[in-house]
Design a protein around this motif. Structure first.
Motif, PDB file in Angstrom:
ATOM      1  N   ASN A  35     -59.234  -1.375  18.370  1.00  0.00           N
ATOM      2  CA  ASN A  35     -58.234  -0.443  18.861  1.00  0.00           C
ATOM      3  C   ASN A  35     -57.807  -0.796  20.280  1.00  0.00           C
ATOM      4  O   ASN A  35     -56.636  -0.676  20.629  1.00  0.00           O
ATOM      5  N   ARG A  38     -55.295  -3.418  19.993  1.00  0.00           N
ATOM      6  CA  ARG A  38     -54.019  -2.868  19.518  1.00  0.00           C
ATOM      7  C   ARG A  38     -53.296  -2.136  20.640  1.00  0.00           C
ATOM      8  O   ARG A  38     -52.106  -2.329  20.870  1.00  0.00           O
ATOM      9  N   ARG A  39     -54.019  -1.333  21.354  1.00  0.00           N
ATOM     10  CA  ARG A  39     -53.392  -0.536  22.411  1.00  0.00           C
ATOM     11  C   ARG A  39     -52.828  -1.428  23.511  1.00  0.00           C
ATOM     12  O   ARG A  39     -51.733  -1.184  24.023  1.00  0.00           O
ATOM     13  N   ILE A  42     -49.580  -3.009  22.421  1.00  0.00           N
ATOM     14  CA  ILE A  42     -48.425  -2.116  22.449  1.00  0.00           C
ATOM     15  C   ILE A  42     -48.012  -1.810  23.880  1.00  0.00           C
ATOM     16  O   ILE A  42     -46.841  -1.866  24.227  1.00  0.00           O
ATOM     17  N   ALA A  43     -48.984  -1.530  24.718  1.00  0.00           N
ATOM     18  CA  ALA A  43     -48.629  -0.882  25.974  1.00  0.00           C
ATOM     19  C   ALA A  43     -48.847  -1.706  27.221  1.00  0.00           C
ATOM     20  O   ALA A  43     -48.330  -1.358  28.269  1.00  0.00           O
ATOM     21  N   GLY A 159     -45.297  -1.737  28.495  1.00  0.00           N
ATOM     22  CA  GLY A 159     -44.862  -0.717  27.542  1.00  0.00           C
ATOM     23  C   GLY A 159     -45.313   0.681  27.892  1.00  0.00           C
ATOM     24  O   GLY A 159     -44.768   1.664  27.400  1.00  0.00           O
ATOM     25  N   LYS A 160     -46.307   0.777  28.763  1.00  0.00           N
ATOM     26  CA  LYS A 160     -46.781   2.090  29.145  1.00  0.00           C
ATOM     27  C   LYS A 160     -45.709   2.838  29.941  1.00  0.00           C
ATOM     28  O   LYS A 160     -45.564   4.047  29.826  1.00  0.00           O
ATOM     29  N   SER A 166     -42.303  -2.970  25.799  1.00  0.00           N
ATOM     30  CA  SER A 166     -43.344  -3.221  24.794  1.00  0.00           C
ATOM     31  C   SER A 166     -42.933  -4.423  23.955  1.00  0.00           C
ATOM     32  O   SER A 166     -41.851  -4.438  23.385  1.00  0.00           O
ATOM     33  N   ALA A 168     -44.298  -5.365  21.265  1.00  0.00           N
ATOM     34  CA  ALA A 168     -44.721  -5.230  19.878  1.00  0.00           C
ATOM     35  C   ALA A 168     -43.787  -4.315  19.106  1.00  0.00           C
ATOM     36  O   ALA A 168     -43.456  -3.229  19.571  1.00  0.00           O
ATOM     37  N   THR A 172     -50.779  -3.024  14.007  1.00  0.00           N
ATOM     38  CA  THR A 172     -51.598  -2.091  13.253  1.00  0.00           C
ATOM     39  C   THR A 172     -52.758  -2.838  12.648  1.00  0.00           C
ATOM     40  O   THR A 172     -52.714  -4.063  12.518  1.00  0.00           O
ATOM     41  N   PHE A 173     -53.775  -2.107  12.358  1.00  0.00           N
ATOM     42  CA  PHE A 173     -54.887  -2.752  11.658  1.00  0.00           C
ATOM     43  C   PHE A 173     -55.403  -1.816  10.597  1.00  0.00           C
ATOM     44  O   PHE A 173     -55.088  -0.628  10.605  1.00  0.00           O
TER      45      PHE A 173
ATOM     46  N   LYS B 578     -43.782   9.306  23.250  1.00  0.00           N
ATOM     47  CA  LYS B 578     -43.027   8.888  24.423  1.00  0.00           C
ATOM     48  C   LYS B 578     -42.133   7.688  24.128  1.00  0.00           C
ATOM     49  O   LYS B 578     -41.005   7.612  24.598  1.00  0.00           O
ATOM     50  N   ARG B 583     -36.772   5.239  23.417  1.00  0.00           N
ATOM     51  CA  ARG B 583     -35.783   4.532  22.596  1.00  0.00           C
ATOM     52  C   ARG B 583     -34.583   5.411  22.279  1.00  0.00           C
ATOM     53  O   ARG B 583     -33.688   4.997  21.570  1.00  0.00           O
ATOM     54  N   GLN B 725     -48.217   9.049  24.815  1.00  0.00           N
ATOM     55  CA  GLN B 725     -47.940   7.619  24.685  1.00  0.00           C
ATOM     56  C   GLN B 725     -48.038   7.179  23.232  1.00  0.00           C
ATOM     57  O   GLN B 725     -48.862   7.717  22.487  1.00  0.00           O
ATOM     58  N   GLU B 727     -49.349   4.525  21.987  1.00  0.00           N
ATOM     59  CA  GLU B 727     -50.628   3.956  21.572  1.00  0.00           C
ATOM     60  C   GLU B 727     -51.664   5.037  21.258  1.00  0.00           C
ATOM     61  O   GLU B 727     -52.622   4.776  20.551  1.00  0.00           O
ATOM     62  N   PHE B 731     -51.492   6.124  13.596  1.00  0.00           N
ATOM     63  CA  PHE B 731     -50.658   5.119  12.938  1.00  0.00           C
ATOM     64  C   PHE B 731     -51.214   4.844  11.554  1.00  0.00           C
ATOM     65  O   PHE B 731     -52.390   5.079  11.297  1.00  0.00           O
ATOM     66  N   SER B 732     -50.361   4.357  10.687  1.00  0.00           N
ATOM     67  CA  SER B 732     -50.823   4.027   9.343  1.00  0.00           C
ATOM     68  C   SER B 732     -51.050   2.525   9.262  1.00  0.00           C
ATOM     69  O   SER B 732     -50.666   1.796  10.169  1.00  0.00           O
ATOM     70  N   GLU B 733     -51.634   2.087   8.176  1.00  0.00           N
ATOM     71  CA  GLU B 733     -51.924   0.661   8.113  1.00  0.00           C
ATOM     72  C   GLU B 733     -50.645  -0.151   7.910  1.00  0.00           C
ATOM     73  O   GLU B 733     -50.643  -1.349   8.083  1.00  0.00           O
ATOM     74  N   GLY B 735     -48.222   0.382   9.889  1.00  0.00           N
ATOM     75  CA  GLY B 735     -47.678   0.344  11.244  1.00  0.00           C
ATOM     76  C   GLY B 735     -46.731   1.485  11.533  1.00  0.00           C
ATOM     77  O   GLY B 735     -46.069   1.491  12.554  1.00  0.00           O
ATOM     78  N   THR B 812     -59.097   6.440  19.124  1.00  0.00           N
ATOM     79  CA  THR B 812     -60.374   5.794  18.843  1.00  0.00           C
ATOM     80  C   THR B 812     -60.253   4.616  17.889  1.00  0.00           C
ATOM     81  O   THR B 812     -61.128   3.765  17.856  1.00  0.00           O
ATOM     82  N   GLY B 813     -59.205   4.585  17.120  1.00  0.00           N
ATOM     83  CA  GLY B 813     -59.092   3.543  16.114  1.00  0.00           C
ATOM     84  C   GLY B 813     -59.813   3.876  14.827  1.00  0.00           C
ATOM     85  O   GLY B 813     -59.808   3.097  13.888  1.00  0.00           O
TER      86      GLY B 813
END
Lengths: 304, 926
Positions: A35, A38-39, A42-43, A159-160, A166, A168, A172-173, B578, B583, B725, B727, B731-733, B735, B812-813
């Protein structure tokens, strides 16, 4: 804190790599690691995006703020971004953010001379730096009787602060699923029942081998943890026919880039940024502020 | 229209008065203007008429109108002894005072009120002409009036004998809508007559003078603009004060709410009642079965005016007056027997029906059904007006023909013996654009029925449900809804009050107004808002399609996850992403108009002023002419207008214009602090008094912030609780990451199932690339997708059939504990934004008289610690806080007091000296 080590040795296996798409496996680590990656992607991976627009003339139907906003959202090729300076801590230009170390200047001149609608796209945007150019698919908008004359300054950012920085599009995972089909139990089912099991999953996870007429796992990763198959099996009165677990230490990453940086580079940059952040924590050890700031994490870092 | 800069889709229906768009509100009336009442009191029947000072026994009236024998009246009333019994006390009463002849009756009446004959002839039921339909045979032939009175009597007795025969006051067929045309014609008549009176008065005065120097010319004495001014005043204030017709009505016009196209359209269909709203009655507020298809069952305000203020349904047409003459002659051609040729006995003979045209008794017909059919055929053939209604009332044994204005009617497909006249080839031609609605009407495939005639029709909802007796087929069930309710997808799955709430809220949603919205402003509102980034809803309702609304959307498709997140989502608050806001989600443009003027004085006028650049920063945006230039960024306290005013506008008569001393006057922009707006346009024009007017349009682009109000199309509003934010978002797998998180507690008590189906349908629509429809009651006709079909589409594209997704926590993921219901829902941004409302102050302005803090945000006022707040503070025991609030922060005032005389010291402004300067002490008043 002595003795306990949090060190892990994750493994990465690349499945697929294209310019703007990457799919890889990350194994032997846990969700926090995945995670964080990933974060950061993105950011926190820096890119370059238009941040300041000076509009000389705008006689199009779209208003200034709208155009400026859309210009900001154009992805620019940002390989240089990692080595560029943030304009806020650039020494060369006292922070006004207009020097070559921290900014790139663009010009947009478009004028519609006939009475047709003129498409103004990112191709009309001229860069002062050949390494920072718009990714060639985007488009700003179209205007009738358009007359635009603009100067835009692109800066480095993350991206923050604003989504335009950003890199990305999608990061995702998923946990890698582990699917066990109880062959013996499956043998007791008729073909019809087998098909119903196979079809109960909304995604193509299972299939029937046309030769052996056995239920097989066709595409493990198509499984979306929807539990539909398990519910079906339960309803058929055969619990344990199919068992599905999530492997908690392996992840399948999908990374799509906006084109600002290559997807592979995005991952590498993310790791780089993550390292820098951890370094920042490590370097600030022994200071009281560090303990205030990082608390237990700081202690972990010192210990491990 | 479009080359002239007007929007081709603008529905019209409003007036532009003094720079405002005003829509006149339709009002529904129940009673006609002159009241004639026949009332039974203590078993005796009386006539109550305003022209008579007291009630008059009905038999007296009959005798006065020439019906001298009691037998004649009883005969006309009907052979049934029941009626005669009811009338008997009245007959006896009349005989007891010794009145037997017309002369006696008239004398009796004359004794009470002078000119009784005239009243009977001209004021008493004036729609019945004395002397017969054709040429008057005798001057005072009251036969027809007698017939009318007897019919009224009989109706009343029917109601007494049989309660079913009572008319329903709330029945839509008994109501007439008053449109702006009628209102204006009344107003015009009044204004025109008063102008004539005034002119006559003036002219008389002049002509009565013995000597005149010049030739008399009437045109010099016509009052200019008196009619224009009168019309303008009524339209702009909405007050209709026509004393000539005893009309004193308020709020007849309303400002068109230009927030979204549908909102503006909706305000044009509004109907308000004539009587005051304070009456606590349920009858008129209840949903009337007869309003089916005519008035929207959903669109009504909450609270005081609930159920009284109504809105037209989609297809409703309000009739206008049509000429009666041709219809009367047609009726006679088709065998209507004139009343004057009939005896009294025949009036209520069971073998034939009365024919009544707009409340006028034409005569009798022996075969009413056949007559009605012939008339209807003529109407379908276009020989009689489309909106003439023919209604056979079997209970009252009458055929009512109506051609008057203000009736509501709606189109229906005609069916012959249960077979719809519209065939497949017609529909194909419609699709190809060969036909349109009017051609259907012209060819007699569709006809307009009013509420009364609907009672004679058997209307099938769908063609398949038609039986042999069916006469009409509904066009589409969703046309029972109005313009605002028509926007709701799957409204038939929602709890009904939710649809009502949405109708009120749809008018607050910001959206595209018209194609020319960027050009409007100068004539339109103070504050028009529009959304620069709009979408079509994925889940459409068919009304949206018929209204051509797609081009003028009022919202955006947001991917909504229904889950709890962060605790900032309690009480319907929503959590926003955000990155979505970055966007462009939920951005809007607020336009504000400020005007300034160059005044003209006797000899001088205001002048342009070139700003002195060396001054301070606040005048940076001014051009050389002292006006802010378009495109400049404007901040709070910036000067946008600067002019030179003569210091002494009156005294400058003597001096030469070039020597008049001037001073600079400035106008500063008052916007939100810290926000930047842009001068959109500067328009120069001259006003009525030929002064130069400057109008500045200030444009402010706003991005959603915490506290802004959003709403889906199901009456579920909520403020933005926090912005998170991307992040951190789940999210789904695949994306997919939601734009917005809504708390699931919004569902159980609200029961907005339509919203859930909208989510499902939109999700399917996104994945298969086709719009899904959710028209009201549209499932059987294919105008709304069924949940089963939607689920199938979802499964086909790899989603779960129930629309739930497996999500991972962005923080947390780890996977979330539950499956999350996620998909796109169309969200509207409502006009209530924190930026316009937030307010706080410390020190600030005070009122002059009381020296207490001012009130209200616009005056930068203080916040009052009222009784209830005080109670709380007492209960809590914060005595110092109360003391500070009530004593120190509000009232104390420091004065200078003379130690010797005890008088207050003050500054004399004339001499600029302090009075009582010696022996002074400071004193705190509180």
């Amino acid at each position: 804190m002595e003795g306990a080590s949090y060190q892990r040795f994750p493994k990465v296996k690349i499945r697929e790599l294209k310019d703007d798409y990457a799919k890889f496996e990350l194994r032997e680590t846990d969700a926090s690691m995945a995670n964080a990656l990933r974060r950061v992607m993105i950011a926190e991976v820096p890119t370059i995006a238009i941040d300041l627009v000076e509009i000389e003339v705008n006689s199009s139907v779209l208003n200034d703020e709208f155009i400026a906003h859309r210009l900001g959202l154009i992805p620019l090729t940002s390989e240089r971004a990692m080595s560029m300076r943030f304009s806020r801590d650039c020494d060369a230009c006292d922070g006004d953010g207009q020097c070559e170390f921290c900014s790139v200047e663009f010009h947009l001149r478009a004028k519609c001379i006939n009475d047709q609608t003129l498409d103004v796209t990112s191709k009309d945007l001229y860069s002062s730096d050949h390494t920072v150019v718009p990714v060639d698919f985007s488009d700003t908008g179209a205007g009738f009787e358009n007359n635009e004359d603009q100067r835009a300054i692109a800066r480095k950012g993350i991206g923050k602060d604003h989504a335009k920085w950003s890199p990305a599009a999608t990061v995702t995972f998923m946990y890698e699923p582990e699917i066990h089909v109880n062959e013996e139990m499956m043998e007791t089912l008729s073909l019809e029942e087998k098909t119903s099991v196979v079809e109960s999953s909304p995604t193509k996870v299972f299939g029937i081998n046309p030769h052996t007429q056995q239920v097989e796992v066709v595409d493990r990763e198509a499984y979306t943890y929807d539990d539909e198959v398990l519910k079906k099996v339960e309803a058929m009165g055969k619990p344990g026919l199919v068992e599905i677990y999530a492997k908690e230490d392996s992840f399948i990453f999908t990374v799509e880039s906006t084109g600002a940086v290559k997807a592979s580079q995005l991952v590498l940059n993310a790791i780089e940024v993550l390292k820098q952040k951890l370094d920042a924590v490590r370097l600030s050890e022994d200071t009281v502020e560090a303990d205030d700031q990082f608390g237990e994490l700081g202690a972990h870092m010192r210990g491990g | 229209m479009s080359p002239l800069g007007e929007c081709p889709l603008d529905p019209g229906g409003y007036f532009v008065v003094k720079g405002n768009e005003k829509a006149s509100v339709m009002s529904s009336t129940e009673m006609t203007k002159s009241k004639t009442i026949i009332r039974m009191e203590k078993e005796k029947v009386y006539l109550v008429l305003n022209a008579f000072t007291s009630k008059v026994p009905i038999m007296l009236v009959m005798k006065a109108m020439g019906m001298e024998t009691d037998q004649e009246v009883v005969q006309m009333l009907g052979r049934d002894p029941q009626y005669a019994t009811l009338l008997l006390p009245s007959i006896e009463d009349c005989a007891s005072i010794g009145i037997y002849t017309q002369l006696q009756a008239l004398e009796f009446l004359e004794k009470k009120d002078e000119g009784a004959l005239g009243v009977l002839r001209d004021i008493f039921i004036p729609n019945i002409r004395v002397g017969g339909i054709k040429s008057p045979v005798r001057e005072n032939n009251f036969h027809l009036k007698c017939v009318y009175v007897v019919v009224m009597l009989r109706r009343m007795m029917d109601a007494i004998l049989n309660k079913d025969a009572m008319d329903d006051k709330d029945y839509i067929g008994n109501k007439r809508l008053e449109l702006s045309g009628q209102l204006l014609s009344l107003l015009f008549e009044d204004l025109f007559k008063s102008m004539n009176d005034q002119v006559k008065f003036n002219v008389d005065k002049i002509l009565s003078k013995p000597s005149r120097s010049s030739r008399f010319d009437v045109s010099q004495h016509l009052l200019k603009e008196s009619i224009t001014v009168g019309l303008e005043r009524s339209l702009s204030t909405g007050n209709w004060d026509v004393s000539r017709f005893k009309m004193h009505r308020k709020g007849m016009t309303q400002i068109v709410t230009r927030l979204s196209f549908i909102g503006a359209f909706g305000s044009m269909t509004k109907i308000s009642p004539q009587f005051e709203k304070s009456r606590k009655v349920s009858g008129p507020r209840a949903l009337q079965p007869s309003q089916w298809g005519m008035l929207c069952p959903c669109d009504t305000p909450e609270g005081e005016a609930c159920g009284l203020v109504k809105n037209l349904a989609l297809m409703t047409h309000v009739t206008t007056d049509e000429e009666e003459g041709p219809i009367i002659s047609l009726c006679t051609c088709f065998g209507v027997e004139d009343l004057s040729t009939l005896s009294g006995e025949e009036l209520h003979s069971p073998s034939s029906y009365l024919i009544i045209l707009n409340g006028l008794i034409l005569g009798k017909h022996r075969r009413p059904e056949r007559f009605a059919n012939v008339m209807r055929k003529l109407r379908r053939a276009g020989k009689v007006g489309d909106f003439v209604s023919i209604y056979v009332n079997e209970k009252q044994r009458c055929v009512y023909i109506a051609s008057d204005g203000g009736r509501v009617c709606r189109p229906l497909v005609i069916a012959d013996n249960g077979v719809s006249r519209i065939k497949d080839h017609h529909m194909r031609e419609l699709k190809d654009g060969v036909r349109n609605f009017d051609s259907f009407l012209r060819e007699g495939l569709i006809e307009y029925l009013d509420v009364n005639e609907e009672n004679n029709a058997l209307i099938a909802l769908y063609e398949g449900e038609a039986t042999h007796e069916t006469t009409h087929v509904e066009i589409e069930p969703f046309t029972i809804l109005g313009a605002c309710a028509g926007l709701i997808p799957f409204p038939h799955h929602n709890q009904s009050p939710r649809n009502t709430y949405q109708c009120a809220m749809g008018k607050q949603a910001m959206g595209n107004i018209a194609y020319n919205q960027s050009l409007r402003s100068t004539v339109s509102l103070n504050e028009a808002m529009s959304d620069g980034y709009l979408d079509l809803p994925f889940g459409l309702s068919s009304t949206a399609a018929t209204d051509d609304e797609n081009n003028r959307a009022a919202g955006q498709n947001a991917t909504v996850a229904v889950m709890s997140y962060s605790g900032y989502d309690i009480e319907d608050a929503i959590v926003m992403n955000k990155s979505s806001l970055d966007r462009g989600f939920g951005r809007c443009i607020v336009m504000k108009k400020i005007s300034a003027a160059y005044q003209k004085y006797d000899n001088t006028s205001d002048q342009f002023s070139s700003p002195c650049r060396s001054q301070h920063d606040q005048i940076q945006i001014l051009d050389n002419d002292g006006l802010a230039s378009p495109g400049e960024i404007i901040r709070h306290q910036d000067v946008y207008f600067q002019k030179e005013c003569p210091i002494d506008p009156k005294g400058s008569m003597k001096s030469h214009p070039s020597q008049t001393p001037y001073r600079t006057s400035k106008q500063t922009y008052k916007g939100a602090e810290g926000e930047t707006a842009v001068v959109d346009r500067v328009a120069l024009c001259s006003d009525k008094r030929n002064n130069l007017n400057v109008k500045f349009m200030i444009r402010h682009t706003r991005r959603p912030e915490v506290g802004d109000k959003f709403s889906s199309r199901h009456g579920q509003k909520g403020v933005c609780g926090t912005i998170v934010q991307q992040e951190d978002f789940p999210f789904s797998e695949r994306g997919i990451c939601p734009d917005l998180i809504m708390n699931p507690h919004g569902f159980p008590s609200r029961m907005t199932v339509g919203k859930m189906i909208e989510l499902l349908g939109s999700k399917a629509g996104v994945s298969c690339g086709r719009f899904h429809y959710g028209s009201a009651f549209g499932e059987p006709s294919g105008h709304a997708d069924k949940v089963e079909d939607i689920s199938e589409t979802l499964v086909k594209h790899g989603f779960c059939y129930n629309g739930k997704d497996f999500l991972y926590s962005g923080i947390t993921g780890m996977p979330l504990q539950a499956y999350i219901f996620m998909g796109p829902i169309y969200y509207q941004k409502l006009k209530h934004m924190v930026l316009d409302k937030m307010h706080a102050r410390g020190m600030g302005p005070r009122q002059l008289i009381t020296r207490q803090p001012t009130e209200g945000r616009s005056r930068n006022g203080g916040l009052r610690v009222g009784e209830m707040e005080r109670d709380c503070l007492i209960a809590y025991g914060t005595s110092n806080l109360i003391y500070e609030r009530l004593m120190i922060s509000s009232d104390p005032f420091e004065v200078q007091v003379c130690r010797k005389c005890g008088l207050l010291g003050y500054i004399n402004y004339k001499s600029k000296t302090r009075v009582n300067f010696k022996n002074i002490s400071r004193f705190l008043l509180s």
